[in-house]
Enzyme design. Structure first.
Site, mmCIF file in Angstrom:
data_model
loop_
_atom_site.group_PDB
_atom_site.id
_atom_site.type_symbol
_atom_site.label_atom_id
_atom_site.label_comp_id
_atom_site.label_asym_id
_atom_site.label_seq_id
_atom_site.Cartn_x
_atom_site.Cartn_y
_atom_site.Cartn_z
ATOM 1 C CE LYS A 132 36.649 29.902 35.565
ATOM 2 N NZ LYS A 132 35.358 29.944 34.876
HETATM 3 O O1 G3P Z 1 34.676 30.213 30.890
HETATM 4 C C1 G3P Z 1 34.152 31.487 30.969
HETATM 5 C C2 G3P Z 1 32.869 31.533 30.232
HETATM 6 O O2 G3P Z 1 31.926 30.793 30.916
HETATM 7 C C3 G3P Z 1 32.326 32.871 29.949
HETATM 8 O O3 G3P Z 1 31.620 32.735 28.791
HETATM 9 O O4 G3P Z 1 30.004 33.339 27.065
HETATM 10 O O5 G3P Z 1 29.683 34.118 29.429
HETATM 11 O O6 G3P Z 1 31.472 35.086 28.024
HETATM 12 P P1 G3P Z 1 30.627 33.898 28.304
#
Ligand code: G3P
Length: 219
Positions: free
Chosen positions: A84
């Site tokens: 990533k």
């Molecule tokens: O895949 C990306 C994700 O982990 C981010 O999620 O909820 O932290 O925006 P969030």
């Protein structure tokens, strides 16, 4: 649409894989940190031992050379590791070099169609538009996913779109309706997707009705 689990927790992952619906995993530094002081390599390799599919592991350094070195190390941990890389100018350079070396990249932290276009041109295998984080600032995150999918279809780009930062079942449904290749979702959302009160009530009623006649029916 395929489902990946957005987690670094092996218990959650084992359960999702048992259900037969999880075909990959995405992690990020925050999710890895939530697993305590475990070694990054062992967390990623444990995940790779549970799921037979792409496992995204993020670089956690800055600078092209340092990112390249770390990306190559991450990729050497297991043949299913996808590196990533953030959607920054440096990240783009790193992506194009890794792509030429045959290392798969998931360009992450994507918040615009132009970033996704550049990801595809640089040779990223996946791009991850963050739906929830755009919603958080009053923009339509799913519209971004839709725009990217339409663009990739128009030009027949092979880069796959992972709808990320998924917060609830409606996000997952909407991702499938706009044609996302993959939704990467927290385990909590996966559990919410199978749950329905009418299924639970109906199942309880069927089982109790069956109890009343079960003496006459040997299965
Ligand atoms: O895949 C990306 C994700 O982990 C981010 O999620 O909820 O932290 O925006 P969030």
């Amino acid at each position: 649409m395929r489902i990946f689990l957005d987690t670094a927790n092996t218990d959650e992952l084992r359960q999702g894989v048992k259900w037969g619906v999880v075909s990959g995993v995405t992690t990020n530094p925050t999710l890895i940190a939530q697993e305590g002081n475990k070694e990054y390599q062992s967390v990623v390799q444990d995940i790779c031992a549970i799921v037979n599919g792409p496992v995204s592991a993020e670089v956690v350094v800055e600078g092209v050379e340092a990112m390249l070195e770390q990306a190559r190390t991450l990729a050497s941990w297991h043949h299913n590791v996808v590196v990533k890389i953030p959607a920054t100018p440096e990240g783009l350079e790193v992506t194009s070099i890794l792509a030429k070396e045959g290392i798969k990249v998931n360009l992450t932290l994507c918040f615009s169609p132009n970033q996704a276009l550049l990801a595809a041109l640089a040779g990223a295998t996946y791009v991850s538009p963050f739906v929830g984080r755009l919603d958080d600032i009053g923009q339509d995150g799913m519209l971004l996913v839709k725009s990217i999918i339409e663009m990739f279809k128009y030009y027949s780009y092979s880069t796959k779109v992972i709808a990320a930062s998924i917060r609830h079942p409606m996000h997952c449904l909407a991702a499938s309706q706009v044609g996302a290749d993959i939704a990467t979702i927290p385990f909590k959302v996966l559990k919410q997707m199978i749950k329905h009160p009418l299924t639970e009530d109906g199942n309880a009623r069927f089982l109790s009705d069956w109890q009343r006649v079960s003496g006459k029916n040997n299965l």
